[in-house]
Structure formats: structure tokens, C-alpha cells
Design a protein around this motif. Structure first.
Motif, PDB file in Angstrom:
ATOM      1  N   LEU A 136     -10.876  -1.044  16.572  1.00  0.00           N
ATOM      2  CA  LEU A 136     -10.103   0.016  17.216  1.00  0.00           C
ATOM      3  C   LEU A 136     -10.941   0.752  18.251  1.00  0.00           C
ATOM      4  O   LEU A 136     -10.418   1.215  19.275  1.00  0.00           O
ATOM      5  N   TRP A 137     -12.238   0.876  18.005  1.00  0.00           N
ATOM      6  CA  TRP A 137     -13.108   1.474  19.023  1.00  0.00           C
ATOM      7  C   TRP A 137     -13.093   0.638  20.295  1.00  0.00           C
ATOM      8  O   TRP A 137     -13.081   1.182  21.405  1.00  0.00           O
ATOM      9  N   LEU A 138     -13.106  -0.684  20.130  1.00  0.00           N
ATOM     10  CA  LEU A 138     -13.103  -1.576  21.294  1.00  0.00           C
ATOM     11  C   LEU A 138     -11.822  -1.410  22.101  1.00  0.00           C
ATOM     12  O   LEU A 138     -11.852  -1.324  23.335  1.00  0.00           O
ATOM     13  N   LEU A 139     -10.684  -1.350  21.405  1.00  0.00           N
ATOM     14  CA  LEU A 139      -9.420  -1.139  22.099  1.00  0.00           C
ATOM     15  C   LEU A 139      -9.369   0.245  22.742  1.00  0.00           C
ATOM     16  O   LEU A 139      -8.904   0.403  23.880  1.00  0.00           O
ATOM     17  N   GLY A 140      -9.852   1.257  22.014  1.00  0.00           N
ATOM     18  CA  GLY A 140      -9.886   2.601  22.582  1.00  0.00           C
ATOM     19  C   GLY A 140     -10.820   2.696  23.772  1.00  0.00           C
ATOM     20  O   GLY A 140     -10.546   3.423  24.738  1.00  0.00           O
ATOM     21  N   GLN A 141     -11.931   1.951  23.715  1.00  0.00           N
ATOM     22  CA  GLN A 141     -12.843   1.924  24.855  1.00  0.00           C
ATOM     23  C   GLN A 141     -12.140   1.375  26.094  1.00  0.00           C
ATOM     24  O   GLN A 141     -12.308   1.904  27.199  1.00  0.00           O
ATOM     25  N   MET A 150      -5.219  10.562  39.780  1.00  0.00           N
ATOM     26  CA  MET A 150      -5.926  11.578  38.996  1.00  0.00           C
ATOM     27  C   MET A 150      -5.040  12.101  37.868  1.00  0.00           C
ATOM     28  O   MET A 150      -5.509  12.337  36.744  1.00  0.00           O
ATOM     29  N   ALA A 151      -3.758  12.279  38.166  1.00  0.00           N
ATOM     30  CA  ALA A 151      -2.826  12.706  37.124  1.00  0.00           C
ATOM     31  C   ALA A 151      -2.697  11.643  36.037  1.00  0.00           C
ATOM     32  O   ALA A 151      -2.646  11.959  34.839  1.00  0.00           O
ATOM     33  N   LEU A 152      -2.652  10.383  36.445  1.00  0.00           N
ATOM     34  CA  LEU A 152      -2.584   9.290  35.473  1.00  0.00           C
ATOM     35  C   LEU A 152      -3.818   9.261  34.586  1.00  0.00           C
ATOM     36  O   LEU A 152      -3.725   9.009  33.375  1.00  0.00           O
ATOM     37  N   CYS A 153      -4.973   9.509  35.177  1.00  0.00           N
ATOM     38  CA  CYS A 153      -6.210   9.567  34.397  1.00  0.00           C
ATOM     39  C   CYS A 153      -6.094  10.614  33.289  1.00  0.00           C
ATOM     40  O   CYS A 153      -6.433  10.350  32.127  1.00  0.00           O
ATOM     41  N   SER A 154      -5.597  11.794  33.621  1.00  0.00           N
ATOM     42  CA  SER A 154      -5.456  12.865  32.629  1.00  0.00           C
ATOM     43  C   SER A 154      -4.475  12.484  31.530  1.00  0.00           C
ATOM     44  O   SER A 154      -4.738  12.698  30.338  1.00  0.00           O
ATOM     45  N   LEU A 155      -3.345  11.884  31.906  1.00  0.00           N
ATOM     46  CA  LEU A 155      -2.338  11.503  30.917  1.00  0.00           C
ATOM     47  C   LEU A 155      -2.869  10.447  29.956  1.00  0.00           C
ATOM     48  O   LEU A 155      -2.642  10.519  28.739  1.00  0.00           O
ATOM     49  N   LEU A 156      -3.578   9.457  30.478  1.00  0.00           N
ATOM     50  CA  LEU A 156      -4.118   8.396  29.626  1.00  0.00           C
ATOM     51  C   LEU A 156      -5.162   8.934  28.659  1.00  0.00           C
ATOM     52  O   LEU A 156      -5.185   8.557  27.481  1.00  0.00           O
ATOM     53  N   LEU A 157      -6.035   9.811  29.135  1.00  0.00           N
ATOM     54  CA  LEU A 157      -7.072  10.350  28.265  1.00  0.00           C
ATOM     55  C   LEU A 157      -6.474  11.273  27.202  1.00  0.00           C
ATOM     56  O   LEU A 157      -6.966  11.322  26.064  1.00  0.00           O
ATOM     57  N   VAL A 158      -5.412  11.999  27.534  1.00  0.00           N
ATOM     58  CA  VAL A 158      -4.733  12.825  26.534  1.00  0.00           C
ATOM     59  C   VAL A 158      -4.120  11.944  25.452  1.00  0.00           C
ATOM     60  O   VAL A 158      -4.232  12.230  24.245  1.00  0.00           O
ATOM     61  N   ARG A 159      -3.478  10.857  25.864  1.00  0.00           N
ATOM     62  CA  ARG A 159      -2.879   9.945  24.891  1.00  0.00           C
ATOM     63  C   ARG A 159      -3.951   9.345  23.987  1.00  0.00           C
ATOM     64  O   ARG A 159      -3.763   9.237  22.772  1.00  0.00           O
ATOM     65  N   LEU A 160      -5.064   8.941  24.562  1.00  0.00           N
ATOM     66  CA  LEU A 160      -6.160   8.372  23.781  1.00  0.00           C
ATOM     67  C   LEU A 160      -6.727   9.404  22.817  1.00  0.00           C
ATOM     68  O   LEU A 160      -7.024   9.098  21.653  1.00  0.00           O
ATOM     69  N   TRP A 161      -6.899  10.630  23.262  1.00  0.00           N
ATOM     70  CA  TRP A 161      -7.445  11.694  22.414  1.00  0.00           C
ATOM     71  C   TRP A 161      -6.565  11.931  21.187  1.00  0.00           C
ATOM     72  O   TRP A 161      -7.079  12.167  20.085  1.00  0.00           O
ATOM     73  N   ARG A 162      -5.272  11.858  21.358  1.00  0.00           N
ATOM     74  CA  ARG A 162      -4.351  12.157  20.252  1.00  0.00           C
ATOM     75  C   ARG A 162      -4.359  11.069  19.183  1.00  0.00           C
ATOM     76  O   ARG A 162      -3.897  11.301  18.061  1.00  0.00           O
ATOM     77  N   TRP A 163      -4.897   9.874  19.489  1.00  0.00           N
ATOM     78  CA  TRP A 163      -5.027   8.822  18.461  1.00  0.00           C
ATOM     79  C   TRP A 163      -6.240   9.049  17.562  1.00  0.00           C
ATOM     80  O   TRP A 163      -6.305   8.475  16.486  1.00  0.00           O
ATOM     81  N   ARG A 164      -7.220   9.814  18.016  1.00  0.00           N
ATOM     82  CA  ARG A 164      -8.422  10.166  17.232  1.00  0.00           C
ATOM     83  C   ARG A 164      -9.113   8.930  16.651  1.00  0.00           C
ATOM     84  O   ARG A 164      -9.483   8.887  15.485  1.00  0.00           O
ATOM     85  N   LEU A 165      -9.315   7.966  17.494  1.00  0.00           N
ATOM     86  CA  LEU A 165      -9.923   6.714  17.029  1.00  0.00           C
ATOM     87  C   LEU A 165     -11.385   6.902  16.640  1.00  0.00           C
ATOM     88  O   LEU A 165     -11.919   6.112  15.844  1.00  0.00           O
ATOM     89  N   TRP A 166     -12.057   7.895  17.196  1.00  0.00           N
ATOM     90  CA  TRP A 166     -13.472   8.095  16.901  1.00  0.00           C
ATOM     91  C   TRP A 166     -13.713   8.470  15.437  1.00  0.00           C
ATOM     92  O   TRP A 166     -14.827   8.323  14.929  1.00  0.00           O
ATOM     93  N   SER A 167     -12.676   8.954  14.763  1.00  0.00           N
ATOM     94  CA  SER A 167     -12.822   9.357  13.363  1.00  0.00           C
ATOM     95  C   SER A 167     -12.641   8.193  12.394  1.00  0.00           C
ATOM     96  O   SER A 167     -12.781   8.385  11.179  1.00  0.00           O
ATOM     97  N   LEU A 168     -12.321   7.021  12.906  1.00  0.00           N
ATOM     98  CA  LEU A 168     -12.124   5.845  12.073  1.00  0.00           C
ATOM     99  C   LEU A 168     -13.349   4.942  12.141  1.00  0.00           C
ATOM    100  O   LEU A 168     -13.957   4.793  13.196  1.00  0.00           O
ATOM    101  N   THR A 169     -13.719   4.366  11.020  1.00  0.00           N
ATOM    102  CA  THR A 169     -14.854   3.437  10.987  1.00  0.00           C
ATOM    103  C   THR A 169     -14.356   2.017  11.248  1.00  0.00           C
ATOM    104  O   THR A 169     -14.513   1.111  10.423  1.00  0.00           O
ATOM    105  N   ARG A 170     -13.776   1.835  12.414  1.00  0.00           N
ATOM    106  CA  ARG A 170     -13.169   0.552  12.775  1.00  0.00           C
ATOM    107  C   ARG A 170     -13.618   0.135  14.174  1.00  0.00           C
ATOM    108  O   ARG A 170     -13.029   0.571  15.179  1.00  0.00           O
TER     109      ARG A 170
END
Length: 338
Positions: free
Chosen positions: A216-221, A193-213
Motif C-alpha cells: 500500500l505504501w508503494l501504491l500511495g507513493q 496546481m489545484a489538481l495537485c492539492s486535490l490529489l494530496l488531500v485524497r491521499l492524506w485521507r487514506w492514512r496509508l502511512w499508519s499501515l504496516t503494508r
């Protein structure tokens, strides 16, 4: 193998793909060769054909195995050979995070030896944690520079790139999860559960959803599915349930999305700024996400959802295969490709 394993579950097809055989095929047949192939780089034809032959014999033996828990001697040889080819590359890693991260690949390749040495049931949970740690490490090292370059093209700076402190914390936490997975499932669940939180925090900080790519969405998914899969496994372990259902968040969602995202980028000229075609990458992303969602929910839904998940998975890889055939090192595709 995915449609065949679905057939085995519904109609008792190849017994070697039932239960543990289905999971072993994913973890020993797909993951090590896929990841090692990306890291090994160019190889001589003799090595390539030799590895392909050993790997193919292992898949053939799995189809005709008399029981799910049958470990192929060809998988043992393939794992040992891959580890022998990968170990020399570790000499170039200087930081401890790089050594640990890259060292996970030979360890995953040598897992069949551990399975062969131990008595059944095979250590599924430690093996899955090893695979998840490798996906977390390699996924971060692939996504971070691509995201930074994409933000730079828009005239912005991405400050949270590799996030080395968070990466180090992830590796240490994965080590704790792996150590506790052998005898303390409830503690492992909390750590996951802790790992889940850490991974999602790391993903959030990349802000991939703001890119029209879409690439990168596939990798972020894939990175997001990795976190959700670990979180689902953690909840299952804490509540005393089997990890079989949330495990597919890692094998189908994370491994599928990350592998397709990486291979899609190999479909064209390897120069700065090239972006895979948007349309097929978007279709692959949707198909893999549907496959993961449907497979996760198949345990509580009608059995006909299993063929749906298998069809989405296979169709996604077929589209990727056609993309690889259409494009090549001399392709003229650009970022504005349809």
C-alpha cells in the motif's frame, strides 16, 4: 527502452529515442498496453499474440527510426485494436464517473491517431493530462478498497474510501486542464496546481502511512508522485518554463509505482487477505522513488545521474519480474511472507 533512451541522450544512440521519441515511447509504448492489459482480463491466445506482435513491431521501429518524431504505424494499429477491445466494457458502467474514468483508456489508446493527424510538435501536454487523469481514477479505485480492508483487519473503519465527490471534482478539473492545455498554458498551470492539492488531500485521507503494508505504501507513493508531478508541471507552466523535468514525476514516479504496485499484487493467489512479500516490494518502492528524484534533479545536476535513474528504474522492474516468476496462482505466500 529506458537505458537505451539514456544512452541516446548521452552519446547520440538510437535517434528515434531522442527528445520527443523518448516521451512517445513512454506514453504510447508502455502506458496504454500496461493499463489495457490490466482491464482487459483473460484473452484468447490469438488476441494476446496478435497484440504482442503489433506492440513489438512498434518498439522495433522506434529503435531504428531516423528522427524522434516518428509515429509507428504499428502503434496506430495497436491503439485501435486495444480501443476496440475495451469499448464494449464501457456498457457495464452506469455512473457518469465510471463512464468517464474508464473512457479515458480507449482515448489514451487512440491518441496515436490524434498525433498522426496533427502537425508536429505532438500534443504532449494534453496527452500527459489524459494519462494523469487515468492514473488518478484507477489509482483511487485500487487503493481505496485495499486501504479499507487493511484498516478493517486492525479493527478500525476507514470512512474516506473512494470519496466519490472528490473523485467527481477531480475528473471535472482534469477536463478543464485538458481543454485549456491546447492554447492557454498559464491557465492550465493554475488548474494543475489545484489538481495537485486535490490529489494530496485524497491521499492524506487514506492514512496509508499508519499501515504496516509496503504494498500500500508503494501504491500511495505513486499517487503522491502523481500529485507532485502535476504540481511541478503547473509551476513550470505558470513561470513559462518547459514541463520536461517535472513530467518525470508522472511518468517515472507515478506510472512506475502504481504499475509495479498493481502487478506485485498479481504475483500470488488472488484471494482475500493475500499480501505481496514485504522485502522485494519495499526495495522496488525505494528504487522507483530514487529514480524519480534523481531524474527530476538531473536537469540541474551532472549528466551521470541519468544512468543512475535509468538503472534504478530497470532494477525495480527486474525485481518485480523475478517476483512474478517465483510466485504464481498456486503460491502459498501469506501476509507474513519475508
Amino acid at each position: 527502452m529506458v537505458p537505451l533512451s539514456t544512452w541516446a541522450q548521452l552519446d547520440g544512440g538510437p535517434p528515434g529515442l531522442l527528445g520527443a521519441g523518448h516521451g512517445m515511447e513512454m506514453l504510447f509504448g508502455l502506458a496504454p498496453v500496461l493499463i489495457a492489459g490490466y482491464l482487459l482480463g483473460p484473452q484468447t491466445p490469438a488476441r494476446l499474440w496478435g497484440l504482442t506482435l503489433l506492440w513489438g513491431l512498434g518498439r522495433w521501429q522506434r529503435l531504428f527510426a531516423s528522427a524522434p518524431f516518428v509515429l509507428s504505424v504499428w502503434d496506430l494499429l495497436t491503439g485501435v485494436l486495444l480501443a476496440a477491445l475495451l469499448l464494449p466494457r464501457l456498457r457495464h458502467a452506469r455512473k457518469w464517473r465510471n463512464r468517464v474514468g474508464l473512457g479515458l483508456v480507449p482515448w489514451l489508446c487512440l491518441t496515436p491517431l490524434l498525433v498522426w493527424w496533427l502537425q508536429p510538435p505532438w500534443p504532449r501536454l494534453p496527452t500527459v493530462i489524459t494519462l494523469a487523469a487515468l492514473l488518478a481514477y484507477m489509482g483511487g479505485r485500487i487503493i481505496a478498497p485495499l486501504a479499507a480492508a487493511a484498516w478493517q483487519q486492525q479493527g478500525k473503519v476507514l470512512r474516506a474510501r473512494v470519496q466519490p465527490r472528490l473523485e467527481g471534482l477531480l475528473l471535472i478539473t482534469f477536463a478543464l486542464a485538458w481543454a485549456s492545455a491546447w492554447h492557454y498554458p498559464a491557465i492550465t498551470g493554475v488548474v494543475l496546481m489545484a489538481l495537485c492539492s486535490l490529489l494530496l488531500v485524497r491521499l492524506w485521507r487514506w492514512r496509508l502511512w499508519s499501515l504496516t503494508r509496503p504494498d500500500l505504501w508503494l501504491l500511495g507513493q505513486g499517487y503522491g508522485w502523481l500529485g507532485l508531478g502535476l504540481g511541478g508541471m503547473g509551476l513550470a507552466l505558470i513561470s513559462g518554463h518547459a514541463i520536461t523535468t517535472p513530467l518525470h514525476g508522472i511518468t517515472v514516479g507515478a506510472l512506475g509505482s502504481l504499475s509495479c504496485g498493481v502487478m506485485a499484487r498479481q504475483a500470488g493467489p488472488r484471494h482475500r487477505g493475500w499480501v505481496p512479500p514485504r522485502c522485494p516490494v519495499t526495495v522496488v518502492m525505494v528504487l522507483l522513488s530514487v529514480a524519480a528524484l534523481v531524474r527530476w534533479g538531473a536537469a540541474m545536476a551532472p549528466s551521470w545521474l541519468l544512468p543512475v535513474a535509468a538503472s534504478c528504474w530497470s532494477l525495480a522492474y527486474l525485481i518485480l519480474f523475478l517476483l512474478l516468476l517465483r510466485s504464481g496462482p498456486g503460491s502459498s505466500n501469506t501476509e507474513n511472507s519475508p
